[in-house]
Design a protein around this motif. Sequence first.
Motif, PDB file in Angstrom:
ATOM      1  N   LEU A   2      77.517  25.492  23.421  1.00 52.55           N
ATOM      2  CA  LEU A   2      76.787  26.592  22.738  1.00 52.55           C
ATOM      3  C   LEU A   2      75.442  26.956  22.928  1.00 52.55           C
ATOM      4  N   GLN A   3      74.740  25.964  22.617  1.00 53.55           N
ATOM      5  CA  GLN A   3      73.066  25.778  23.143  1.00 53.55           C
ATOM      6  C   GLN A   3      72.822  26.309  24.432  1.00 53.55           C
ATOM      7  N   ALA A   4      73.425  25.780  25.604  1.00 54.38           N
ATOM      8  CA  ALA A   4      73.236  26.253  26.869  1.00 54.38           C
ATOM      9  C   ALA A   4      73.781  27.538  27.079  1.00 54.38           C
ATOM     10  N   ALA A   5      74.609  27.877  26.408  1.00 52.07           N
ATOM     11  CA  ALA A   5      75.196  29.509  26.551  1.00 52.07           C
ATOM     12  C   ALA A   5      74.120  30.364  26.121  1.00 52.07           C
ATOM     13  N   LYS A   6      73.631  30.304  25.045  1.00 50.82           N
ATOM     14  CA  LYS A   6      72.517  31.130  24.243  1.00 50.82           C
ATOM     15  C   LYS A   6      71.228  31.181  25.010  1.00 50.82           C
ATOM     16  N   ALA A  52      76.619  43.235  35.800  1.00 48.47           N
ATOM     17  CA  ALA A  52      75.228  42.806  34.987  1.00 48.47           C
ATOM     18  C   ALA A  52      74.204  43.503  34.857  1.00 48.47           C
ATOM     19  N   LYS A  53      74.297  44.678  35.424  1.00 44.43           N
ATOM     20  CA  LYS A  53      73.258  45.720  35.077  1.00 44.43           C
ATOM     21  C   LYS A  53      73.358  46.618  33.672  1.00 44.43           C
ATOM     22  N   LYS A  54      74.550  46.243  33.149  1.00 52.34           N
ATOM     23  CA  LYS A  54      74.955  46.721  31.892  1.00 52.34           C
ATOM     24  C   LYS A  54      74.744  45.690  30.812  1.00 52.34           C
ATOM     25  N   LYS A  55      75.544  44.654  30.976  1.00 53.52           N
ATOM     26  CA  LYS A  55      75.692  43.482  30.130  1.00 53.52           C
ATOM     27  C   LYS A  55      75.542  41.983  30.811  1.00 53.52           C
ATOM     28  N   ARG A  56      74.933  41.258  30.288  1.00 55.43           N
ATOM     29  CA  ARG A  56      74.902  39.701  30.816  1.00 55.43           C
ATOM     30  C   ARG A  56      76.403  39.187  30.773  1.00 55.43           C
ATOM     31  N   MET A  57      76.673  38.182  31.491  1.00 54.29           N
ATOM     32  CA  MET A  57      77.788  37.624  31.761  1.00 54.29           C
ATOM     33  C   MET A  57      77.929  35.985  31.937  1.00 54.29           C
ATOM     34  N   ILE A  58      78.696  35.366  30.830  1.00 54.42           N
ATOM     35  CA  ILE A  58      78.842  34.008  31.000  1.00 54.42           C
ATOM     36  C   ILE A  58      80.409  33.826  31.555  1.00 54.42           C
ATOM     37  N   VAL A  59      80.533  32.986  32.633  1.00 62.04           N
ATOM     38  CA  VAL A  59      82.014  32.572  32.931  1.00 62.04           C
ATOM     39  C   VAL A  59      82.214  31.084  32.502  1.00 62.04           C
ATOM     40  N   VAL A  60      83.292  30.817  31.730  1.00 66.06           N
ATOM     41  CA  VAL A  60      83.705  29.576  31.401  1.00 66.06           C
ATOM     42  C   VAL A  60      84.972  29.020  32.463  1.00 66.06           C
ATOM     43  N   LEU A  61      84.654  28.148  33.160  1.00 65.25           N
ATOM     44  CA  LEU A  61      85.852  27.759  34.012  1.00 65.25           C
ATOM     45  C   LEU A  61      86.258  26.259  33.939  1.00 65.25           C
ATOM     46  N   TYR A  62      87.420  26.329  33.793  1.00 67.62           N
ATOM     47  CA  TYR A  62      88.549  24.937  33.907  1.00 67.62           C
ATOM     48  C   TYR A  62      88.758  24.697  35.175  1.00 67.62           C
ATOM     49  N   LEU A  63      88.369  23.681  35.865  1.00 66.64           N
ATOM     50  CA  LEU A  63      88.959  23.664  37.215  1.00 66.64           C
ATOM     51  C   LEU A  63      90.284  22.657  37.419  1.00 66.64           C
ATOM     52  N   GLY A  64      90.593  22.285  36.220  1.00 63.80           N
ATOM     53  CA  GLY A  64      91.952  21.481  36.362  1.00 63.80           C
ATOM     54  C   GLY A  64      91.988  20.111  36.572  1.00 63.80           C
ATOM     55  N   ILE A  85      85.487  29.695  20.231  1.00 65.12           N
ATOM     56  CA  ILE A  85      83.971  29.470  19.382  1.00 65.12           C
ATOM     57  C   ILE A  85      82.760  30.379  20.171  1.00 65.12           C
ATOM     58  N   LEU A  86      83.005  30.161  21.405  1.00 61.06           N
ATOM     59  CA  LEU A  86      81.903  31.103  22.154  1.00 61.06           C
ATOM     60  C   LEU A  86      82.163  32.347  21.999  1.00 61.06           C
ATOM     61  N   ALA A  87      83.283  32.826  22.134  1.00 63.50           N
ATOM     62  CA  ALA A  87      83.710  34.343  21.933  1.00 63.50           C
ATOM     63  C   ALA A  87      82.908  35.019  20.774  1.00 63.50           C
ATOM     64  N   ALA A  88      83.180  34.126  19.627  1.00 64.68           N
ATOM     65  CA  ALA A  88      82.706  34.377  18.242  1.00 64.68           C
ATOM     66  C   ALA A  88      81.349  34.190  18.034  1.00 64.68           C
ATOM     67  N   GLU A  89      80.709  33.705  19.052  1.00 66.56           N
ATOM     68  CA  GLU A  89      79.104  33.320  18.861  1.00 66.56           C
ATOM     69  C   GLU A  89      78.351  34.330  19.757  1.00 66.56           C
ATOM     70  N   ILE A 147      79.765  27.766  32.630  1.00 67.32           N
ATOM     71  CA  ILE A 147      79.884  26.649  31.900  1.00 67.32           C
ATOM     72  C   ILE A 147      81.431  26.084  32.548  1.00 67.32           C
ATOM     73  N   ILE A 148      81.245  24.810  33.275  1.00 67.88           N
ATOM     74  CA  ILE A 148      82.433  24.360  33.964  1.00 67.88           C
ATOM     75  C   ILE A 148      82.899  22.848  33.206  1.00 67.88           C
ATOM     76  N   PHE A 149      84.199  22.911  33.379  1.00 62.53           N
ATOM     77  CA  PHE A 149      84.984  21.716  32.940  1.00 62.53           C
ATOM     78  C   PHE A 149      85.879  21.395  33.989  1.00 62.53           C
ATOM     79  N   THR A 150      85.575  19.940  34.599  1.00 61.21           N
ATOM     80  CA  THR A 150      86.217  19.565  35.501  1.00 61.21           C
ATOM     81  C   THR A 150      86.251  17.918  35.489  1.00 61.21           C
ATOM     82  N   THR A 151      87.145  17.519  36.427  1.00 53.56           N
ATOM     83  CA  THR A 151      87.327  16.092  36.608  1.00 53.56           C
ATOM     84  C   THR A 151      86.424  15.232  37.487  1.00 53.56           C
ATOM     85  N   THR A 152      86.365  14.002  37.144  1.00 54.10           N
ATOM     86  CA  THR A 152      85.149  13.324  38.151  1.00 54.10           C
ATOM     87  C   THR A 152      85.893  13.095  39.613  1.00 54.10           C
ATOM     88  N   ARG A 153      87.218  13.387  39.478  1.00 52.76           N
ATOM     89  CA  ARG A 153      87.606  13.418  41.062  1.00 52.76           C
ATOM     90  C   ARG A 153      87.024  14.375  42.157  1.00 52.76           C
TER      91      ARG A 153
END
Length: 360
Positions: free
Chosen positions: A2-6, A88-100, A31-35, A127-133
Amino acid sequence: ALQAAKSFEPITYVGMFDSGVDYLFTLLVPILAAESEKDTSLVAIDLSGLTTKEEVASEVGFALSEIESVAPSPCDFAQLTRYVQNFAKKKRMIVVLYLGQEGQTASELFIFLNRLRNLLGWRFSYIIFTTTRLLLGSDHARPLIDKVLKRNLVTVQPLDEENSNAVLANYEERYAKALPPVLRRQVLELAGGNPGLIKALYLQASTSDSWGKPDILDERIYFRLEGIVYDTPENIREMVKKHRLRRTDSALQPFYHFGYLVVADKTSYRLFSPLLDDFLNIYPMQGPKLKETPIMPNAELLHLTKSQRTLLAYLEGRSGQLETKDDIAKVLWGDAWADLYSDWAIDQLVSTLRKKMSTI
């Protein structure tokens, strides 16, 4: 996160197989959507199982279409880049990715993210969520991986004792069965803090108050151990199997960093879970031939999940005949096949089964 997103600072969470990375992604999105601020759009994308640039671009395009009525049709990453630039000219964007859990995805995805970050600066983040692989055995160009994934890297470590206890308590409450203290301690020691192993061991231990040595051939345990082993390159697996875990070996440092190894003494490491030692004794380290084991003559079939075994048994009885996807769906999902039908799931199942069958 959340801190990184803000602060619009990219951040990446990386953990071993079944470490709970997917769960963290699931928790963060609402949570991020609400914040999120009113001038910021959140795009959550689950890319698990998608590895080609066409598949990934299509899924990213579909997710982007959810935030604006004028949506990009299925297109390539160059078109998606232009779309995000205009948005992005109208609104900022945050992409949250789960790579499996697969540890594979299209290199074009990282080019896409890096390009948007360079072009848009503080108006775009991810924001990326991924495996060590993906980091430890990646075929992608290393500078690209380092640039995108390691801007702000957080390792999802095996759980400490307090959190392991909390996870186990959650399962005891969910399944309405508490383990005796002795079995509870045994489950936690064997799991080594891996949430997936905690669940699998609990489910096995809860079937008997006199549970003794865990059955690592149980599908629930086996597939998790297999995933953890395959996080690591073959040369490291061989070192682990032969107990060549010297703390002075620089090749082992990343695996200590990500929690696969813990300090045993002043000169050596040990595996985070004792289950892995037993597992490596029956699991093939290289090539198609499995080490023979007196436990089960057909050890090759240990690779197969329940769905794969169900499909294989069905196809064996229909040798030489043409089977449709509808036929397979009925076998997999029974009377509910029409509601549960998934082209992608069937394709993945058949493809994986073919690969595994080719090894035996």
